[in-house]
Write a protein that holds these residues in place. Structure first.
Motif, PDB file in Angstrom:
ATOM      1  N   ARG A 199       0.872  -1.190   0.000  1.00  0.00           N
ATOM      2  CA  ARG A 199       0.000   0.000   0.000  1.00  0.00           C
ATOM      3  C   ARG A 199       0.899   1.227   0.000  1.00  0.00           C
ATOM      4  NH1 ARG A 199      -5.150   1.307   3.789  1.00  0.00           N
ATOM      5  NH2 ARG A 199      -6.076  -0.001   2.183  1.00  0.00           N
ATOM      6  N   HIS A 245      -7.718   0.369  -5.746  1.00  0.00           N
ATOM      7  CA  HIS A 245      -7.827  -0.489  -4.560  1.00  0.00           C
ATOM      8  C   HIS A 245      -8.583  -1.740  -5.036  1.00  0.00           C
ATOM      9  CE1 HIS A 245      -7.986  -1.887  -0.587  1.00  0.00           C
ATOM     10  NE2 HIS A 245      -8.435  -0.823   0.054  1.00  0.00           N
ATOM     11  N   ARG A 273      -9.587   5.956  -4.147  1.00  0.00           N
ATOM     12  CA  ARG A 273      -9.145   4.816  -4.972  1.00  0.00           C
ATOM     13  C   ARG A 273     -10.210   3.723  -4.982  1.00  0.00           C
ATOM     14  NH1 ARG A 273      -4.336   4.529  -0.856  1.00  0.00           N
ATOM     15  NH2 ARG A 273      -5.301   3.673   1.005  1.00  0.00           N
ATOM     16  N   VAL A 274     -11.041   3.689  -3.929  1.00  0.00           N
ATOM     17  CA  VAL A 274     -12.141   2.720  -3.902  1.00  0.00           C
ATOM     18  C   VAL A 274     -13.114   3.044  -5.036  1.00  0.00           C
ATOM     19  CG1 VAL A 274     -14.091   1.853  -2.549  1.00  0.00           C
ATOM     20  CG2 VAL A 274     -11.910   2.351  -1.419  1.00  0.00           C
ATOM     21  N   ARG A 289     -15.807   8.146   2.522  1.00  0.00           N
ATOM     22  CA  ARG A 289     -15.259   9.118   3.474  1.00  0.00           C
ATOM     23  C   ARG A 289     -14.539  10.252   2.730  1.00  0.00           C
ATOM     24  NH1 ARG A 289      -9.935   9.320   5.717  1.00  0.00           N
ATOM     25  NH2 ARG A 289      -9.308   7.721   4.223  1.00  0.00           N
ATOM     26  N   GLN A 323     -11.461  12.112   1.971  1.00  0.00           N
ATOM     27  CA  GLN A 323     -10.071  11.629   2.076  1.00  0.00           C
ATOM     28  C   GLN A 323      -9.175  12.786   2.535  1.00  0.00           C
ATOM     29  OE1 GLN A 323      -9.237   8.085   0.718  1.00  0.00           O
ATOM     30  NE2 GLN A 323     -11.346   8.179   1.446  1.00  0.00           N
ATOM     31  N   GLY A 325     -15.100   1.693   4.702  1.00  0.00           N
ATOM     32  CA  GLY A 325     -14.488   1.953   5.995  1.00  0.00           C
ATOM     33  C   GLY A 325     -13.154   2.684   5.802  1.00  0.00           C
ATOM     34  N   PRO A 326     -12.717   3.436   6.789  1.00  0.00           N
ATOM     35  CA  PRO A 326     -13.427   3.708   8.035  1.00  0.00           C
ATOM     36  C   PRO A 326     -14.611   4.660   7.808  1.00  0.00           C
ATOM     37  CG  PRO A 326     -11.388   5.013   7.928  1.00  0.00           C
ATOM     38  CD  PRO A 326     -11.404   4.140   6.718  1.00  0.00           C
TER      39      PRO A 326
HETATM   40  N1  ASP Z   1      -9.963   2.062   3.415  1.00  0.00           N
HETATM   41  C1  ASP Z   1     -10.175   2.636   2.110  1.00  0.00           C
HETATM   42  C2  ASP Z   1      -8.869   3.006   1.457  1.00  0.00           C
HETATM   43  O1  ASP Z   1      -7.825   2.642   1.918  1.00  0.00           O
HETATM   44  C3  ASP Z   1     -11.137   3.761   2.148  1.00  0.00           C
HETATM   45  C4  ASP Z   1     -10.787   4.946   3.001  1.00  0.00           C
HETATM   46  O2  ASP Z   1      -9.712   4.992   3.614  1.00  0.00           O
HETATM   47  O3  ASP Z   1     -11.612   5.861   3.049  1.00  0.00           O
HETATM   48  O4  ASP Z   1      -8.887   3.663   0.427  1.00  0.00           O
END
Ligand code: ASP
Length: 292
Positions: free
Chosen positions: A99, A127, A161-162, A211, A213, A250-251
């Motif tokens: 990551r 992701h 990225r999601v 969320r 970012q 999440g989160p």
């Molecule tokens: N856990 C997810 C990510 O790593 C989503 C986020 O952090 O909002 O992208």
């Protein structure tokens, strides 16, 4: 050697195989198929679910996992990422799960052709394991009818990225993707765009809430996220009686992304996503380390 940088590394057949294996693993614990394999995790950004999910998935299949914490590694002494990676590869792991805040890092490491790379999140670009577990969660609910369903992605889409991986995979799988966000969070896109959920909610089967970012914002975008929440928080009042599946990677920022009451609603599948993430990652590890 096969890598997973984004889901387009997988053929349609491989994606079907992943869905089949994840379903089978969920039904019945498989034998220790990866008992002789060793994985290294290298996370340059914070993670709760993805890192532990990979570790649980690997261990459920009998693999060993070594974590390198970059904040305590020689990266702190000035060693480059490439040198750190080359040294880890010299220990002959069967794969490295990475990551990183830069979009390009997993592809750059994959291009070195030393060990399979599994992207656990890169910048705002990809992701892939989240996209695949989200797909699995929706296929589990809708079956093959997932093709043709409409998903509204709502929140900080441009920095997520999601969202990027999800849009690529879910449109490929025949879903209609619509985007709901204030202008500051909307990417440049040819997908249908809406400023409010109310404009589109009656034609939506799934909502994916995201969320803000904050760690990727160069400057403060909203002074007060409670104001933002007035428009974008998913609440029982907003959803009403509609039969809509609610996802979030999440989160979850409680009462900004999703309200407390909505998190307890059976239509909210956030913990199902977390549970399914383990089975999907088991399937992905099997495919990359055993089947290809
Ligand atoms: N856990 C997810 C990510 O790593 C989503 C986020 O952090 O909002 O992208």
């Amino acid at each position: 050697m096969q890598h997973l940088v984004d889901t387009n590394d997988f053929t349609d057949q491989q994606i079907q195989d992943l869905l089949r294996d994840a379903k089978a693993f969920k039904k019945q614990t498989p034998p220790k198929l990866l008992h002789d394999k060793l994985l290294i995790t290298l996370f340059f950004e914070a993670s709760t679910r993805t890192r532990s999910s990979f570790e649980v998935a690997a261990k459920r299949l009998g693999a060993s996992v070594v974590h390198l914490d970059p904040s305590r590694s020689s990266a702190k002494k000035g060693e480059s990422l490439e040198d750190t990676f080359t040294n880890l590869c010299a220990m002959e792991p069967d794969g490295i799960i990475v990551r990183h805040h830069l979009n390009q890092t997993p592809q750059d490491l994959a291009n070195m052709h030393t060990t399979p790379i599994i992207n656990a999140g890169a910048g705002n670009y990809a992701h892939p394991t989240q996209a695949l577990l989200d797909l699995f969660t929706m296929v589990e609910y809708f079956g093959t009818q997932v093709r043709g369903k409409t998903i509204a992605i709502i929140g900080d889409i441009v920095n997520s990225r999601v969202a990027s991986s999800g849009i690529r995979l879910l449109t490929r799988m025949g879903m209609h993707v619509v985007l709901v966000a204030p202008p500051q969070f909307m990417p440049e896109t040819s997908l249908p765009q809406y400023k409010t959920l109310e404009e589109v909610i009656d034609s939506v089967d799934v909502i994916m809430s995201l969320r803000a970012q904050l760690e990727r914002h160069e400057k403060e975008i909203f002074e007060d996220y409670d104001d933002y929440a007035q428009q974008y928080c998913i609440t029982p009042e907003r959803i009403g009686e509609r039969n809509i599946l609610l996802l979030h990677p999440g989160p979850v920022m409680r009462n900004i992304d999703i309200s407390d009451a909505m998190l307890d609603d059976p239509r909210c599948r956030v913990l199902t996503q977390v549970k399914n993430g383990v089975f999907m990652r088991m399937a992905i590890l099997k495919l990359l380390l055993l089947d290809s």
